[in-house]
Scaffold this active site. Structure first.
Site, PDB file in Angstrom:
ATOM      1  N   SER A 129       0.844  -1.199   0.000  1.00  0.00           N
ATOM      2  CA  SER A 129       0.000   0.000   0.000  1.00  0.00           C
ATOM      3  C   SER A 129       0.875   1.243   0.000  1.00  0.00           C
ATOM      4  O   SER A 129       1.661   1.470   0.932  1.00  0.00           O
ATOM      5  CB  SER A 129      -0.894   0.017   1.236  1.00  0.00           C
ATOM      6  OG  SER A 129      -1.413   1.322   1.415  1.00  0.00           O
ATOM      7  N   ASP A 160      -6.659  -6.272   4.427  1.00  0.00           N
ATOM      8  CA  ASP A 160      -6.024  -4.948   4.456  1.00  0.00           C
ATOM      9  C   ASP A 160      -6.033  -4.408   5.881  1.00  0.00           C
ATOM     10  O   ASP A 160      -7.097  -4.191   6.465  1.00  0.00           O
ATOM     11  CB  ASP A 160      -6.829  -4.023   3.530  1.00  0.00           C
ATOM     12  CG  ASP A 160      -6.194  -2.651   3.360  1.00  0.00           C
ATOM     13  OD1 ASP A 160      -5.126  -2.405   3.924  1.00  0.00           O
ATOM     14  OD2 ASP A 160      -6.805  -1.836   2.634  1.00  0.00           O
ATOM     15  N   ASP A 179      -4.629   3.618  -1.973  1.00  0.00           N
ATOM     16  CA  ASP A 179      -5.698   3.999  -1.049  1.00  0.00           C
ATOM     17  C   ASP A 179      -6.194   5.402  -1.357  1.00  0.00           C
ATOM     18  O   ASP A 179      -5.459   6.377  -1.229  1.00  0.00           O
ATOM     19  CB  ASP A 179      -5.180   3.941   0.397  1.00  0.00           C
ATOM     20  CG  ASP A 179      -5.000   2.515   0.874  1.00  0.00           C
ATOM     21  OD1 ASP A 179      -5.970   1.736   0.779  1.00  0.00           O
ATOM     22  OD2 ASP A 179      -3.898   2.179   1.341  1.00  0.00           O
ATOM     23  N   MET A 239     -12.015   4.596  -0.567  1.00  0.00           N
ATOM     24  CA  MET A 239     -12.631   4.882   0.739  1.00  0.00           C
ATOM     25  C   MET A 239     -13.267   6.259   0.629  1.00  0.00           C
ATOM     26  O   MET A 239     -12.780   7.246   1.190  1.00  0.00           O
ATOM     27  CB  MET A 239     -11.563   4.826   1.842  1.00  0.00           C
ATOM     28  CG  MET A 239     -11.110   3.401   2.131  1.00  0.00           C
ATOM     29  SD  MET A 239      -9.526   3.330   2.986  1.00  0.00           S
ATOM     30  CE  MET A 239      -8.427   3.471   1.592  1.00  0.00           C
ATOM     31  N   HIS A 262      -1.227  -1.430  -4.099  1.00  0.00           N
ATOM     32  CA  HIS A 262      -2.522  -1.044  -3.526  1.00  0.00           C
ATOM     33  C   HIS A 262      -2.546   0.473  -3.353  1.00  0.00           C
ATOM     34  O   HIS A 262      -1.652   1.043  -2.718  1.00  0.00           O
ATOM     35  CB  HIS A 262      -2.671  -1.759  -2.179  1.00  0.00           C
ATOM     36  CG  HIS A 262      -3.971  -1.574  -1.492  1.00  0.00           C
ATOM     37  ND1 HIS A 262      -5.104  -2.315  -1.786  1.00  0.00           N
ATOM     38  CD2 HIS A 262      -4.340  -0.735  -0.481  1.00  0.00           C
ATOM     39  CE1 HIS A 262      -6.094  -1.946  -0.994  1.00  0.00           C
ATOM     40  NE2 HIS A 262      -5.659  -0.979  -0.196  1.00  0.00           N
ATOM     41  N   MET A 299     -11.395  -5.711   5.639  1.00  0.00           N
ATOM     42  CA  MET A 299     -10.616  -4.710   6.388  1.00  0.00           C
ATOM     43  C   MET A 299     -10.351  -5.243   7.796  1.00  0.00           C
ATOM     44  O   MET A 299     -11.289  -5.593   8.522  1.00  0.00           O
ATOM     45  CB  MET A 299     -11.390  -3.395   6.515  1.00  0.00           C
ATOM     46  CG  MET A 299     -11.587  -2.631   5.225  1.00  0.00           C
ATOM     47  SD  MET A 299     -10.071  -2.226   4.348  1.00  0.00           S
ATOM     48  CE  MET A 299      -9.177  -1.253   5.561  1.00  0.00           C
ATOM     49  N   HIS A 308      -8.327   1.136  -3.976  1.00  0.00           N
ATOM     50  CA  HIS A 308      -9.250   0.975  -2.853  1.00  0.00           C
ATOM     51  C   HIS A 308      -9.926   2.316  -2.574  1.00  0.00           C
ATOM     52  O   HIS A 308      -9.298   3.229  -2.043  1.00  0.00           O
ATOM     53  CB  HIS A 308      -8.440   0.483  -1.640  1.00  0.00           C
ATOM     54  CG  HIS A 308      -9.221   0.308  -0.387  1.00  0.00           C
ATOM     55  ND1 HIS A 308      -8.624   0.078   0.849  1.00  0.00           N
ATOM     56  CD2 HIS A 308     -10.562   0.334  -0.135  1.00  0.00           C
ATOM     57  CE1 HIS A 308      -9.554  -0.039   1.770  1.00  0.00           C
ATOM     58  NE2 HIS A 308     -10.736   0.131   1.214  1.00  0.00           N
ATOM     59  N   MET A 317      -8.789   8.265  -0.312  1.00  0.00           N
ATOM     60  CA  MET A 317      -9.597   8.701   0.841  1.00  0.00           C
ATOM     61  C   MET A 317     -10.074  10.129   0.612  1.00  0.00           C
ATOM     62  O   MET A 317      -9.307  10.972   0.130  1.00  0.00           O
ATOM     63  CB  MET A 317      -8.758   8.657   2.115  1.00  0.00           C
ATOM     64  CG  MET A 317      -8.112   7.318   2.371  1.00  0.00           C
ATOM     65  SD  MET A 317      -7.244   7.317   3.946  1.00  0.00           S
ATOM     66  CE  MET A 317      -6.454   5.713   3.887  1.00  0.00           C
TER      67      MET A 317
HETATM   68  C1  DX5 Z   1      -6.140   1.760   5.653  1.00  0.00           C
HETATM   69  C2  DX5 Z   1      -5.740   1.414   4.240  1.00  0.00           C
HETATM   70  C3  DX5 Z   1      -4.676   0.415   4.164  1.00  0.00           C
HETATM   71  C4  DX5 Z   1      -3.388   0.811   4.832  1.00  0.00           C
HETATM   72  C5  DX5 Z   1      -2.767  -0.412   5.420  1.00  0.00           C
HETATM   73  O1  DX5 Z   1      -7.252   2.540   5.645  1.00  0.00           O
HETATM   74  O2  DX5 Z   1      -6.840   0.923   3.501  1.00  0.00           O
HETATM   75  O3  DX5 Z   1      -4.444  -0.017   2.830  1.00  0.00           O
HETATM   76  O4  DX5 Z   1      -2.461   1.408   3.968  1.00  0.00           O
HETATM   77  O5  DX5 Z   1      -1.644  -0.049   6.108  1.00  0.00           O
HETATM   78  P1  DX5 Z   1      -0.892  -1.045   7.095  1.00  0.00           P
HETATM   79  O6  DX5 Z   1      -0.484  -2.243   6.288  1.00  0.00           O
HETATM   80  O7  DX5 Z   1       0.253  -0.232   7.576  1.00  0.00           O
HETATM   81  O8  DX5 Z   1      -1.870  -1.410   8.185  1.00  0.00           O
HETATM   82 ZN    ZN Z   2      -6.465  -0.080   1.543  1.00  0.00          ZN
END
Ligand code: DX5
Ligand code: ZN
Length: 229
Positions: free
Chosen positions: A16, A180, A43, A76, A41, A145, A74, A45
């Site tokens: 990620s 994740d 993310d 969010m 990956h 998650m 991903h 947000m």
């Molecule tokens: C959290 C993200 C993850 C995050 C995971 O909201 O969706 O993808 O980057 O990070 P680690 O592996 O550090 O928990």
């Molecule tokens: Zn993620």
């Protein structure tokens, strides 16, 4: 679209980039590519669905020019229906949306597929597997998650990870089950033993100096070498 989603049951690490250096994303991604991963990956947000803001399609489009890795995006965000086409146009290979964010999961899955990319559905730690039971078989991957979404480096939720067992039963052997949040060499074998095959890892890869060693350590643990179970 770059490469197809790897066929399960191969175990894949999806680093990620949330834990990467955002000022050097292209070279950060290059490092994990050299470490042998097939997916990265991303993310996304929006500061509404989760209390953090990251990147939009403009950045994904720039990264697409620098990498042929499978882009696992991903979302969010509060309105995946509105923004999914932009992320696909920017170069996403897979779109993951949260069941908590759409009233029409089937329509969204169909639109993602019609655009030629794979579709994944995910659920927050507090959302029961029943919420995605009807839709999971329509997807290419289900994401569980194991932290509350929003930040990297949080602690793995052991009880929540058990959802993988039920999800694997629902989707069968041919679909990917991704986890994740808090994945590292100690938690990877646990989720693999529950049926997961796609492991997102932020801090455990980009938080480490030697990314190749970090990827190899998770992979070795996931494949059962030094399996602590
Ligand atoms: C959290 C993200 C993850 C995050 C995971 O909201 O969706 O993808 O980057 O990070 P680690 O592996 O550090 O928990
Ligand atoms: Zn993620």
């Amino acid at each position: 679209m770059s490469v197809p989603i790897p066929k399960t049951p191969s175990i894949e690490i999806a680093p990620s980039i949330l834990s990467a250096d955002f000022a050097s994303l292209a070279s950060e991604i290059k490092q994990v590519e050299e470490a042998g991963v097939k997916m990265v990956h991303i993310d996304v947000m929006d500061g509404h669905f989760v209390p953090n803001i990251t990147i939009g399609p403009v950045v994904v489009a720039k990264l697409r020019k620098c990498s042929g890795l499978f882009f696992d995006v991903h979302l969010m965000i509060t309105d995946p229906d509105k923004y999914t086409p932009e992320f696909i146009k920017a170069g996403a290979d897979n779109i993951t949306f949260h069941i908590e964010t759409t009233k029409d999961p089937v329509g969204l899955i169909n639109r993602i597929h019609d655009a030629g990319v794979t579709a994944s559905i995910t659920l927050n730690p507090a959302t029961p597997v029943e919420a995605i039971e009807k839709f999971a078989p329509l997807c290419d991957m289900v994401l569980i998650m194991t932290v509350n979404p929003g930040f990297g480096g949080q602690s793995f939720m052991y009880d929540v990870a058990k959802k993988c067992i039920r999800v694997r039963e629902i989707v069968g052997p041919s679909k990917r089950v991704e986890v994740d949040g808090g994945i590292d060499p100690s938690t990877a074998p646990i989720v693999v033993s529950y049926g997961a095959d796609t492991l997102v890892a932020g801090n455990a890869v980009f938080g480490q100096k030697d990314r190749k060693a970090a990827v190899e350590a998770i992979m070795a643990a996931a494949r059962g070498v030094n399996k602590p179970l």
